[in-house]
Write a protein that holds these residues in place. Sequence first.
Motif, mmCIF file in Angstrom:
data_model
loop_
_atom_site.group_PDB
_atom_site.id
_atom_site.type_symbol
_atom_site.label_atom_id
_atom_site.label_comp_id
_atom_site.label_asym_id
_atom_site.label_seq_id
_atom_site.Cartn_x
_atom_site.Cartn_y
_atom_site.Cartn_z
ATOM 1 N N SER A 253 0.836 -1.212 0.000
ATOM 2 C CA SER A 253 0.000 0.000 0.000
ATOM 3 C C SER A 253 0.865 1.254 0.000
ATOM 4 N N ALA A 254 1.942 1.242 0.801
ATOM 5 C CA ALA A 254 2.850 2.390 0.854
ATOM 6 C C ALA A 254 3.558 2.587 -0.487
ATOM 7 N N MET A 255 3.925 1.500 -1.129
ATOM 8 C CA MET A 255 4.564 1.598 -2.445
ATOM 9 C C MET A 255 3.622 2.207 -3.472
ATOM 10 N N ALA A 256 2.399 1.687 -3.518
ATOM 11 C CA ALA A 256 1.431 2.183 -4.499
ATOM 12 C C ALA A 256 1.184 3.676 -4.317
ATOM 13 N N ALA A 257 1.044 4.102 -3.055
ATOM 14 C CA ALA A 257 0.825 5.520 -2.791
ATOM 15 C C ALA A 257 2.073 6.334 -3.108
ATOM 16 N N GLY A 258 3.241 5.796 -2.770
ATOM 17 C CA GLY A 258 4.485 6.529 -2.978
ATOM 18 C C GLY A 258 4.801 6.795 -4.437
ATOM 19 N N VAL A 259 4.483 5.839 -5.297
ATOM 20 C CA VAL A 259 4.738 6.029 -6.734
ATOM 21 C C VAL A 259 3.500 6.537 -7.462
ATOM 22 N N LYS A 260 2.467 6.878 -6.699
ATOM 23 C CA LYS A 260 1.219 7.412 -7.265
ATOM 24 C C LYS A 260 0.637 6.451 -8.297
#
Length: 444
Positions: A253-260
């Motif tokens: 989830s953090a990855m998906a949000a971080g790379v938009k």
Amino acid sequence: MKSITIPLTLLALLSVSAGQPRHQHAHHHKANRDFIPKGGKITITGTAYSTTTEIPEVVVYVDQNNKPIHTTTETVVYIPAPASTETRKLPAPSTSTVIAPPAPTKAMSSGAYTPPASSTSASSTSASSTSKHISTFEPIPSPRSSRATPTPSVSFVPSSVPSSVPSFPPPPPISSGSALHGVTYSPYKGSGGCKSASEVDADFALIAKDYGVMRLYGVDCNQIATAYAAAKKYGNKLFLGIYDINSVEQSVSAMAAGVKHDWSIVDTVSVGNELVNNGGATVDQSLGALSQARSALRAAGYQGPVVVVDTFVAMLSHPELCDQSDYCAVNVHPFFDPNTGPHQAGSFITSTVSKIRSKLSDSSKRIVVTETGWPWQGEANGAAVPGMGQQSTALSSIKNAYSDNARDLILFTAFNDMWKRPESGTFMAEQFWGMGGRYSPSDV
């Protein structure tokens, strides 16, 4: 040759180098970050030289009353101040002052650090050492200690600057292959804190053009978002990592949000780092996390490679870690083989990769070396001797071995990791693997 006068209190700050305990090269994170000053050799930042320069100097140790105690020759490393940070000039020609790194305002580690008590205990696993630990001086207080760390200075005895000084060889040229190799990157300051977006950007500005892929290890410190912004700006790909395999869903989830949700910038996602080798997880636990991560990433829109990363020792014993990954991701560090010298680093890696390939169910599977390099400071491990020249030789050997497939090589590491703790088990070298001895601007 100049003469340097150093108060005893400063020597305590300058006499510590660092490492991480392990059989192979482990990358530890938040819980193990601690403030450790640059150490081992006397490091001075300023404008005396335009490139990193290491020269012997006559050093006079004095007490607080400026009374000479001991005179010897030490190695002084002059680090040029980057243009993006405030320059600490060395007033010419007679005297100079260098301020030691300040004590941290808060501890980032769960435990207190106690420096080595003597030179013999710090170097008992090595035949020779490039770091000096002098037991007659007061050790550094722990970051959690109530004792205040002194703020010392270094005074130079007037003398002329030598007309010719030796300089370190530059890092070897980038491979002429079809792609650039990668490099590992950590978003932590030497004090143990997280780097800001602007500090990450400043790091990328220095290194982005030399590397295709930037390998990260976790999702803390908002590193996905800050690295994503910098990678988009400078044209890099990101190799992301799920460090805690007990938090796979949260990491994804953090990855998906971080790379938009812009997965086009992501080259690979790794699950764990050397966990089987270090006893942090069983083979079944690692493979279970791999399957869970792959499912979560696919659901989030990422369709690229998902891999378990471990040491070559673990992969040779458990080739299923490679077989079930989308490609084989292995850390190979020639420095930890006492029979391998810098000039043999490349052949050590290719030989190791060949052995791994022979164990795979599909011998044609892609194998990527996800960590390798050579320290420029620390203690010798048999034929594996750290040093700036030795690092250059080792990196040249490694790059030459991968001249036709540079994209399958990730070097360790972009900058010196001053946030790591010192350990004789890793030859007091763990902080000093930065390419060309480079410090991050946030640590200068």
